[in-house]
Design a protein around this motif. Structure first.
Motif, PDB file in Angstrom:
ATOM      1  N   VAL A  91       0.861  -1.176   0.000  1.00 11.06           N
ATOM      2  CA  VAL A  91       0.000   0.000   0.000  1.00 11.06           C
ATOM      3  C   VAL A  91       0.900   1.230   0.000  1.00 11.06           C
ATOM      4  O   VAL A  91       1.749   1.386   0.871  1.00 11.06           O
ATOM      5  CB  VAL A  91      -0.933   0.008   1.229  1.00 11.06           C
ATOM      6  CG1 VAL A  91      -1.808   1.252   1.220  1.00 11.06           C
ATOM      7  CG2 VAL A  91      -1.790  -1.252   1.263  1.00 11.06           C
ATOM      8  N   THR A  99      -8.953   3.311   3.533  1.00 13.56           N
ATOM      9  CA  THR A  99      -9.054   2.493   2.325  1.00 13.56           C
ATOM     10  C   THR A  99      -7.928   2.888   1.397  1.00 13.56           C
ATOM     11  O   THR A  99      -7.345   3.975   1.519  1.00 13.56           O
ATOM     12  CB  THR A  99     -10.404   2.683   1.601  1.00 13.56           C
ATOM     13  OG1 THR A  99     -10.523   4.033   1.183  1.00 13.56           O
ATOM     14  CG2 THR A  99     -11.573   2.293   2.490  1.00 13.56           C
ATOM     15  N   TYR A 104      -2.438  -5.719  -7.588  1.00 14.48           N
ATOM     16  CA  TYR A 104      -2.285  -7.102  -7.146  1.00 14.48           C
ATOM     17  C   TYR A 104      -2.719  -8.003  -8.291  1.00 14.48           C
ATOM     18  O   TYR A 104      -3.792  -7.815  -8.855  1.00 14.48           O
ATOM     19  CB  TYR A 104      -3.132  -7.350  -5.886  1.00 14.48           C
ATOM     20  CG  TYR A 104      -3.152  -8.778  -5.411  1.00 14.48           C
ATOM     21  CD1 TYR A 104      -2.024  -9.362  -4.852  1.00 14.48           C
ATOM     22  CD2 TYR A 104      -4.298  -9.545  -5.528  1.00 14.48           C
ATOM     23  CE1 TYR A 104      -2.039 -10.670  -4.422  1.00 14.48           C
ATOM     24  CE2 TYR A 104      -4.331 -10.849  -5.096  1.00 14.48           C
ATOM     25  CZ  TYR A 104      -3.197 -11.412  -4.547  1.00 14.48           C
ATOM     26  OH  TYR A 104      -3.222 -12.714  -4.130  1.00 14.48           O
ATOM     27  N   TRP A 109      -6.971  -3.216  -7.064  1.00  9.92           N
ATOM     28  CA  TRP A 109      -7.916  -3.748  -6.095  1.00  9.92           C
ATOM     29  C   TRP A 109      -8.113  -2.722  -4.992  1.00  9.92           C
ATOM     30  O   TRP A 109      -7.197  -1.987  -4.632  1.00  9.92           O
ATOM     31  CB  TRP A 109      -7.363  -5.030  -5.465  1.00  9.92           C
ATOM     32  CG  TRP A 109      -7.268  -6.180  -6.401  1.00  9.92           C
ATOM     33  CD1 TRP A 109      -6.262  -6.426  -7.293  1.00  9.92           C
ATOM     34  CD2 TRP A 109      -8.197  -7.244  -6.545  1.00  9.92           C
ATOM     35  NE1 TRP A 109      -6.522  -7.575  -7.977  1.00  9.92           N
ATOM     36  CE2 TRP A 109      -7.698  -8.107  -7.545  1.00  9.92           C
ATOM     37  CE3 TRP A 109      -9.398  -7.562  -5.941  1.00  9.92           C
ATOM     38  CZ2 TRP A 109      -8.362  -9.249  -7.938  1.00  9.92           C
ATOM     39  CZ3 TRP A 109     -10.066  -8.709  -6.324  1.00  9.92           C
ATOM     40  CH2 TRP A 109      -9.543  -9.529  -7.319  1.00  9.92           C
ATOM     41  N   GLN A 110      -9.302  -2.730  -4.424  1.00 11.10           N
ATOM     42  CA  GLN A 110      -9.585  -1.899  -3.260  1.00 11.10           C
ATOM     43  C   GLN A 110      -9.221  -2.692  -2.011  1.00 11.10           C
ATOM     44  O   GLN A 110      -9.497  -3.886  -1.920  1.00 11.10           O
ATOM     45  CB  GLN A 110     -11.070  -1.535  -3.211  1.00 11.10           C
ATOM     46  CG  GLN A 110     -11.511  -0.607  -4.314  1.00 11.10           C
ATOM     47  CD  GLN A 110     -10.905   0.773  -4.157  1.00 11.10           C
ATOM     48  OE1 GLN A 110     -10.805   1.313  -3.057  1.00 11.10           O
ATOM     49  NE2 GLN A 110     -10.472   1.339  -5.271  1.00 11.10           N
ATOM     50  N   VAL A 111      -8.580  -2.025  -1.066  1.00 11.48           N
ATOM     51  CA  VAL A 111      -8.277  -2.656   0.216  1.00 11.48           C
ATOM     52  C   VAL A 111      -8.815  -1.769   1.323  1.00 11.48           C
ATOM     53  O   VAL A 111      -8.954  -0.555   1.168  1.00 11.48           O
ATOM     54  CB  VAL A 111      -6.759  -2.908   0.417  1.00 11.48           C
ATOM     55  CG1 VAL A 111      -6.221  -3.864  -0.617  1.00 11.48           C
ATOM     56  CG2 VAL A 111      -5.980  -1.622   0.418  1.00 11.48           C
ATOM     57  N   ARG A 112      -9.120  -2.407   2.441  1.00 12.27           N
ATOM     58  CA  ARG A 112      -9.599  -1.710   3.623  1.00 12.27           C
ATOM     59  C   ARG A 112      -8.849  -2.271   4.818  1.00 12.27           C
ATOM     60  O   ARG A 112      -8.635  -3.481   4.918  1.00 12.27           O
ATOM     61  CB  ARG A 112     -11.106  -1.908   3.765  1.00 12.27           C
ATOM     62  CG  ARG A 112     -11.730  -1.120   4.881  1.00 12.27           C
ATOM     63  CD  ARG A 112     -13.246  -1.185   4.872  1.00 12.27           C
ATOM     64  NE  ARG A 112     -13.703  -2.565   5.013  1.00 12.27           N
ATOM     65  CZ  ARG A 112     -14.643  -3.125   4.265  1.00 12.27           C
ATOM     66  NH1 ARG A 112     -15.225  -2.450   3.303  1.00 12.27           N
ATOM     67  NH2 ARG A 112     -15.006  -4.363   4.470  1.00 12.27           N
ATOM     68  N   TYR A 126       1.247  -5.153   3.625  1.00 11.24           N
ATOM     69  CA  TYR A 126       0.065  -5.608   4.335  1.00 11.24           C
ATOM     70  C   TYR A 126      -0.295  -7.007   3.854  1.00 11.24           C
ATOM     71  O   TYR A 126      -0.021  -7.380   2.721  1.00 11.24           O
ATOM     72  CB  TYR A 126      -1.114  -4.659   4.105  1.00 11.24           C
ATOM     73  CG  TYR A 126      -0.960  -3.350   4.844  1.00 11.24           C
ATOM     74  CD1 TYR A 126      -1.593  -3.143   6.052  1.00 11.24           C
ATOM     75  CD2 TYR A 126      -0.148  -2.341   4.345  1.00 11.24           C
ATOM     76  CE1 TYR A 126      -1.441  -1.953   6.750  1.00 11.24           C
ATOM     77  CE2 TYR A 126       0.018  -1.150   5.027  1.00 11.24           C
ATOM     78  CZ  TYR A 126      -0.633  -0.959   6.226  1.00 11.24           C
ATOM     79  OH  TYR A 126      -0.468   0.210   6.912  1.00 11.24           O
ATOM     80  N   ILE A 128      -3.357  -9.851   3.286  1.00  8.26           N
ATOM     81  CA  ILE A 128      -4.798 -10.003   3.092  1.00  8.26           C
ATOM     82  C   ILE A 128      -5.302 -11.039   4.099  1.00  8.26           C
ATOM     83  O   ILE A 128      -4.822 -12.166   4.132  1.00  8.26           O
ATOM     84  CB  ILE A 128      -5.111 -10.448   1.654  1.00  8.26           C
ATOM     85  CG1 ILE A 128      -4.585  -9.436   0.642  1.00  8.26           C
ATOM     86  CG2 ILE A 128      -6.606 -10.680   1.481  1.00  8.26           C
ATOM     87  CD1 ILE A 128      -4.617  -9.914  -0.799  1.00  8.26           C
ATOM     88  N   VAL A 135     -13.529  -6.297  -2.011  1.00  3.07           N
ATOM     89  CA  VAL A 135     -12.563  -5.504  -1.250  1.00  3.07           C
ATOM     90  C   VAL A 135     -11.754  -6.431  -0.355  1.00  3.07           C
ATOM     91  O   VAL A 135     -12.304  -7.263   0.361  1.00  3.07           O
ATOM     92  CB  VAL A 135     -13.287  -4.437  -0.395  1.00  3.07           C
ATOM     93  CG1 VAL A 135     -12.296  -3.647   0.441  1.00  3.07           C
ATOM     94  CG2 VAL A 135     -14.112  -3.523  -1.273  1.00  3.07           C
ATOM     95  N   PHE A 136     -10.426  -6.293  -0.425  1.00  3.74           N
ATOM     96  CA  PHE A 136      -9.548  -7.049   0.456  1.00  3.74           C
ATOM     97  C   PHE A 136      -9.459  -6.343   1.806  1.00  3.74           C
ATOM     98  O   PHE A 136      -9.307  -5.123   1.873  1.00  3.74           O
ATOM     99  CB  PHE A 136      -8.136  -7.159  -0.116  1.00  3.74           C
ATOM    100  CG  PHE A 136      -8.026  -8.009  -1.342  1.00  3.74           C
ATOM    101  CD1 PHE A 136      -8.772  -9.163  -1.497  1.00  3.74           C
ATOM    102  CD2 PHE A 136      -7.137  -7.668  -2.348  1.00  3.74           C
ATOM    103  CE1 PHE A 136      -8.658  -9.951  -2.614  1.00  3.74           C
ATOM    104  CE2 PHE A 136      -7.009  -8.458  -3.476  1.00  3.74           C
ATOM    105  CZ  PHE A 136      -7.766  -9.590  -3.610  1.00  3.74           C
ATOM    106  N   VAL A 138      -7.112  -5.977   5.011  1.00  4.67           N
ATOM    107  CA  VAL A 138      -5.684  -6.198   5.221  1.00  4.67           C
ATOM    108  C   VAL A 138      -5.265  -5.814   6.633  1.00  4.67           C
ATOM    109  O   VAL A 138      -5.909  -4.993   7.292  1.00  4.67           O
ATOM    110  CB  VAL A 138      -4.837  -5.402   4.189  1.00  4.67           C
ATOM    111  CG1 VAL A 138      -5.097  -5.890   2.774  1.00  4.67           C
ATOM    112  CG2 VAL A 138      -5.102  -3.915   4.288  1.00  4.67           C
TER     113      VAL A 138
END
Length: 151
Positions: A91, A99, A104, A109-112, A126, A128, A135-136, A138
């Motif tokens: 990230v 977020t 990836y 991809w969206q991560v939270r 980070y 997963i 949404v991943f 992390v």
């Protein structure tokens, strides 16, 4: 007399199509009721045999562990179902609402940030740990990936 064996055969065929164990219980119970009929038992004894065998089969199936409701966290955290669980992402920038967008497997991809993690997230590595729709979720990999919120 043959109706119980027909019911058992139909339940067994449906069981092979569905893969649950419940129709197998119905097939065994119906076959048991068919045997009672073959031995000359009246309808009350047939129904009793069907009921007892069905209920006993249910408790045997339940105690064998085949009816467990999945893992403690459900399918979204199951590494056998989601091969992305446990993988690493980098990230580079977090939004104010924790977020981010990461690259990836050749896509964005969206991560939270995992809600169990306290503090403000910092750029870095980070892992997963969960998937919520697309949404991943992390958590930080290193000991100090979060900055204090007082700075």
């Amino acid at each position: 007399m043959w109706i119980w064996f027909v019911v058992a055969a139909i339940a067994l065929i449906l069981e092979l199509l569905t893969g649950t164990f419940f129709l197998l219980l119905v097939a065994v119970a119906a076959a048991g009721a068919g045997v009672v009929t073959w031995l000359g038992g009246e309808l009350a004894w047939q129904l009793l045999a069907f009921s007892v065998l069905g209920i006993a089969g249910f408790f045997i199936l339940k105690s064998s562990g085949l009816m467990k409701r999945g893992s403690r966290h459900g399918a979204s955290r199951n590494t056998d179902l989601n091969l992305d669980i446990g993988q690493m992402v980098q990230v580079t920038d977090w939004s104010p609402i924790n977020t981010a967008e990461v690259h990836y497997r050749g896509a964005k991809w969206q991560v939270r940030l995992d809600p169990a993690v306290n503090g403000k997230p910092a750029p870095g590595g980070y892992r997963i740990v969960d998937i919520d729709g697309i949404v991943f979720i992390v958590t930080p990999v290193s000991e100090r990936p979060l900055t204090s919120s007082s700075s």
